[in-house]
Scaffold this motif. Structure first.
Motif, PDB file in Angstrom:
ATOM      1  N   ARG A  35      33.593   8.273  22.411  1.00 24.43           N
ATOM      2  CA  ARG A  35      33.168   7.647  23.670  1.00 24.43           C
ATOM      3  C   ARG A  35      32.492   6.318  23.423  1.00 24.43           C
ATOM      4  O   ARG A  35      32.599   5.406  24.248  1.00 24.43           O
ATOM      5  CB  ARG A  35      32.221   8.578  24.424  1.00 24.43           C
ATOM      6  N   THR A  36      31.794   6.218  22.289  1.00 21.36           N
ATOM      7  CA  THR A  36      31.186   4.934  21.961  1.00 21.36           C
ATOM      8  C   THR A  36      32.252   3.858  21.781  1.00 21.36           C
ATOM      9  O   THR A  36      32.046   2.706  22.162  1.00 21.36           O
ATOM     10  CB  THR A  36      30.331   5.075  20.682  1.00 21.36           C
ATOM     11  N   HIS A  37      33.400   4.252  21.213  1.00 17.19           N
ATOM     12  CA  HIS A  37      34.516   3.299  21.112  1.00 17.19           C
ATOM     13  C   HIS A  37      34.824   2.737  22.502  1.00 17.19           C
ATOM     14  O   HIS A  37      34.951   1.523  22.683  1.00 17.19           O
ATOM     15  CB  HIS A  37      35.783   4.001  20.610  1.00 17.19           C
ATOM     16  N   ALA A  38      34.952   3.655  23.471  1.00 11.65           N
ATOM     17  CA  ALA A  38      35.347   3.235  24.815  1.00 11.65           C
ATOM     18  C   ALA A  38      34.245   2.411  25.471  1.00 11.65           C
ATOM     19  O   ALA A  38      34.493   1.346  26.024  1.00 11.65           O
ATOM     20  CB  ALA A  38      35.654   4.462  25.659  1.00 11.65           C
ATOM     21  N   ALA A  39      33.015   2.893  25.363  1.00 12.70           N
ATOM     22  CA  ALA A  39      31.923   2.294  26.120  1.00 12.70           C
ATOM     23  C   ALA A  39      31.614   0.884  25.652  1.00 12.70           C
ATOM     24  O   ALA A  39      31.178   0.050  26.435  1.00 12.70           O
ATOM     25  CB  ALA A  39      30.683   3.164  26.000  1.00 12.70           C
ATOM     26  N   THR A  40      31.810   0.597  24.368  1.00  9.51           N
ATOM     27  CA  THR A  40      31.330  -0.687  23.893  1.00  9.51           C
ATOM     28  C   THR A  40      32.438  -1.661  23.524  1.00  9.51           C
ATOM     29  O   THR A  40      32.149  -2.791  23.206  1.00  9.51           O
ATOM     30  CB  THR A  40      30.431  -0.494  22.671  1.00  9.51           C
TER      31      THR A  40
ATOM     32  N   PRO B 272      38.781  -2.126  18.444  1.00 11.03           N
ATOM     33  CA  PRO B 272      38.826  -0.755  18.967  1.00 11.03           C
ATOM     34  C   PRO B 272      39.619   0.148  18.029  1.00 11.03           C
ATOM     35  O   PRO B 272      40.585  -0.278  17.407  1.00 11.03           O
ATOM     36  CB  PRO B 272      39.542  -0.911  20.303  1.00 11.03           C
ATOM     37  N   GLY B 273      39.166   1.391  17.921  1.00 14.93           N
ATOM     38  CA  GLY B 273      39.819   2.312  17.012  1.00 14.93           C
ATOM     39  C   GLY B 273      38.970   2.576  15.786  1.00 14.93           C
ATOM     40  O   GLY B 273      39.110   3.604  15.152  1.00 14.93           O
ATOM     41  N   THR B 274      38.102   1.625  15.445  1.00 12.07           N
ATOM     42  CA  THR B 274      37.211   1.857  14.308  1.00 12.07           C
ATOM     43  C   THR B 274      35.783   1.512  14.717  1.00 12.07           C
ATOM     44  O   THR B 274      35.561   0.576  15.484  1.00 12.07           O
ATOM     45  CB  THR B 274      37.602   0.990  13.101  1.00 12.07           C
ATOM     46  N   SER B 288      37.069   6.535  12.753  1.00 13.15           N
ATOM     47  CA  SER B 288      38.276   5.945  13.343  1.00 13.15           C
ATOM     48  C   SER B 288      38.888   6.915  14.324  1.00 13.15           C
ATOM     49  O   SER B 288      38.844   8.130  14.148  1.00 13.15           O
ATOM     50  CB  SER B 288      39.274   5.512  12.272  1.00 13.15           C
ATOM     51  N   LEU B 289      39.460   6.342  15.373  1.00 10.84           N
ATOM     52  CA  LEU B 289      39.910   7.140  16.500  1.00 10.84           C
ATOM     53  C   LEU B 289      41.287   7.732  16.246  1.00 10.84           C
ATOM     54  O   LEU B 289      41.605   8.807  16.725  1.00 10.84           O
ATOM     55  CB  LEU B 289      39.944   6.248  17.750  1.00 10.84           C
ATOM     56  N   ASN B 290      42.117   7.001  15.502  1.00  6.94           N
ATOM     57  CA  ASN B 290      43.436   7.555  15.191  1.00  6.94           C
ATOM     58  C   ASN B 290      43.889   7.059  13.817  1.00  6.94           C
ATOM     59  O   ASN B 290      43.222   6.245  13.186  1.00  6.94           O
ATOM     60  CB  ASN B 290      44.450   7.223  16.287  1.00  6.94           C
ATOM     61  N   GLN B 291      45.028   7.590  13.387  1.00  6.14           N
ATOM     62  CA  GLN B 291      45.468   7.311  12.019  1.00  6.14           C
ATOM     63  C   GLN B 291      45.862   5.861  11.796  1.00  6.14           C
ATOM     64  O   GLN B 291      45.640   5.326  10.719  1.00  6.14           O
ATOM     65  CB  GLN B 291      46.639   8.243  11.664  1.00  6.14           C
ATOM     66  N   SER B 292      46.406   5.202  12.815  1.00  3.24           N
ATOM     67  CA  SER B 292      46.836   3.825  12.563  1.00  3.24           C
ATOM     68  C   SER B 292      45.611   2.930  12.381  1.00  3.24           C
ATOM     69  O   SER B 292      45.605   2.025  11.543  1.00  3.24           O
ATOM     70  CB  SER B 292      47.754   3.327  13.671  1.00  3.24           C
TER      71      SER B 292
END
Lengths: 109, 345
Positions: A35-40, B272-274, B288-292
């Motif tokens: 969620r921090t990824h999304a929020a910031t 975004p993603g990391t 990291s949010l996904n593998q890529s």
């Protein structure tokens, strides 16, 4: 409709879109880290596009300079805030959600 | 077997360097032991020579030791850390302590004005770090004539003051005398408070000009990467099945200063993603949010531009953390191969 107006509308729309993505991510993502990824961050680009629209709309050198400084501020402070949130969560041993935890009937304590 | 007569003196350019060396030589003569003069320097490339300025300061210390010591003095000089990346003062201290343990050194003599970077007097006192490690050390009793700003401090303070004032005028656009005067006062206060915080080292015209010039290329590149990654992020978040696969990795940044580690950590977080979760020296903890996103990180997509920014174009040639093995998967799905999933490059 002039070219400038069209660009202002386009950038404002992009700003709204990425801010919307941030809001959706906030609701859909599973744990505090994602969620921090999304929020910031989607937010950072959303704010960037909105400020770009503002700079184009006013179009004077003074406003463009100020808008540029605002972007610099946002791009400095957002990662700092994201880092602070994630670090606080990590130091309190909040678990990281992985696909192993993927269970739609997951209870929350 | 530790030889308690052997003394370690960490060297940094300071006005009391000579006095400190003389004091250490005196102690060594009493105890009939040797003296090690060492300077910690963070490496940029594994096989790099230390910079001229570092060689000069170590030579200065060695000259003094030869003058002050007896002819049969056992004197060793060494550069430490040139084969590793050290971003925080605590990493320099660790490096010193490792050397001390490996060479059976009984005591460290510290120059009261010894600093690793410009932030040390205000943010991190070396004495307190050393005290926590429980190692034997003493400060050389050198004459200090009270607090006086050094030339370097004045340069840093001046730069901060100018930047703060220009920023104030640019943002607020004040035109009447009272606003300008209060701006000057505020800039002076900011400069006085932050002179040992805002810069790690006193900026030098050459390297700063190079970094700024490369920044003109780096910033648009970073903005483009952020935009691209945001489109992918939007796709992932809006996709009905939410295709995320988070992982947590420890990544060792191949950069050797607090500023460059900050730039690296922030460009990871901005993309975004990391997300940088924690930083300890040059060791970063990255979610990291996904593998890529994870593969990009291990390929050095974030690291290479930061190395380019600080070290120039040959700095960007280093393989990514995945290929170097400078990472450790802590959580999340297994990587595709032991090289960290860089097979598709």
């Amino acid at each position: 409709m002039t070219l400038i107006t069209a660009l202002v509308i386009a950038f404002a729309a992009l700003g709204v879109f990425f801010t919307f993505v941030a809001a959706v991510g906030m609701i859909r993502l599973p744990d505090i880290y994602s969620r921090t990824h999304a929020a910031t961050k989607a937010d950072t680009l959303g704010a960037g596009f909105s400020i770009l629209a503002v700079a184009l709309y006013f179009g004077t050198a003074g406003e463009i300079l100020r808008a540029g400084l605002l972007v610099v501020f946002v791009y400095y402070t957002n990662p700092t805030a994201a880092h602070a949130i994630a670090r606080a969560a990590y130091s309190r041993d909040i678990d990281v959600w992985t696909t192993k935890d993927d269970d739609s009937s997951e209870e929350t304590a | 077997m530790a030889d308690h007569g052997t003394i370690l003196v960490p060297i940094a350019p300071s006005s009391t360097l000579e006095q400190t060396v003389s004091h250490a030589i005196g102690l060594a003569r009493e105890r009939d032991g040797g003296v090690h003069l060492v300077r910690t320097v963070s490496g940029r490339y594994a096989d790099e020579e230390p910079a001229e300025v570092d060689k000069r300061v170590l030579e200065r210390a060695e000259r003094r030791a030869r003058e002050a010591g007896p002819d049969d003095l056992s004197l060793t000089t060494a550069f430490l850390g040139t084969d590793q990346y050290m971003a925080a003062p605590s990493e320099h201290i660790e490096c010193l302590l490792e050397y001390a343990a490996a060479n059976g050194i009984g005591e460290i003599v510290l120059d009261p004005n010894y600093t690793i970077d410009a932030t040390a007097p205000t943010l991190q006192s070396l004495e307190s770090i050393l005290e926590r490690t429980g190692v034997d050390f003493e400060q050389a009793p050198v004459a200090t004539d009270g607090w006086q700003p050094t030339g370097e401090e004045l340069i840093r303070a001046g730069l901060i003051g100018i930047v703060a004032f220009v920023f104030y005028v640019g943002l607020g656009g004040p035109t009447y005398p009272f606003a300008l005067a209060s701006g000057v006062v505020t800039a002076v206060i900011a400069a006085a408070l932050l002179r040992n915080v805002a810069f790690e080292t006193t900026p030098r015209l050459g390297p700063v000009a190079g970094t700024v010039a490369r920044g003109l290329y780096f910033v648009p590149y970073l903005l483009w990467e952020i935009t691209k990654a945001n489109v992918l992020f939007a796709y992932v978040v809006l996709h009905p099945s939410l295709p995320i696969d988070p992982g947590l990795d420890r990544v060792d940044a191949a950069v050797g200063s607090g500023l460059s580690v900050t730039a690296f950590a922030n460009s990871i977080t901005l993309t975004p993603g990391t997300l940088t979760v924690d930083a300890d020296g040059h060791h970063l903890l990255v979610h990291s949010l996904n593998q890529s996103a994870r593969e990009d990180l291990l390929e050095g997509v974030h690291e290479a531009p930061v190395r380019y920014l600080f070290y120039g174009s040959e700095g960007a040639d280093l393989p990514g953390p995945g290929e170097r093995g400078d990472f450790e998967a802590i959580l999340g799905p297994a990587l595709e191969d032991e090289n960290g999933g860089v097979t598709d490059e």
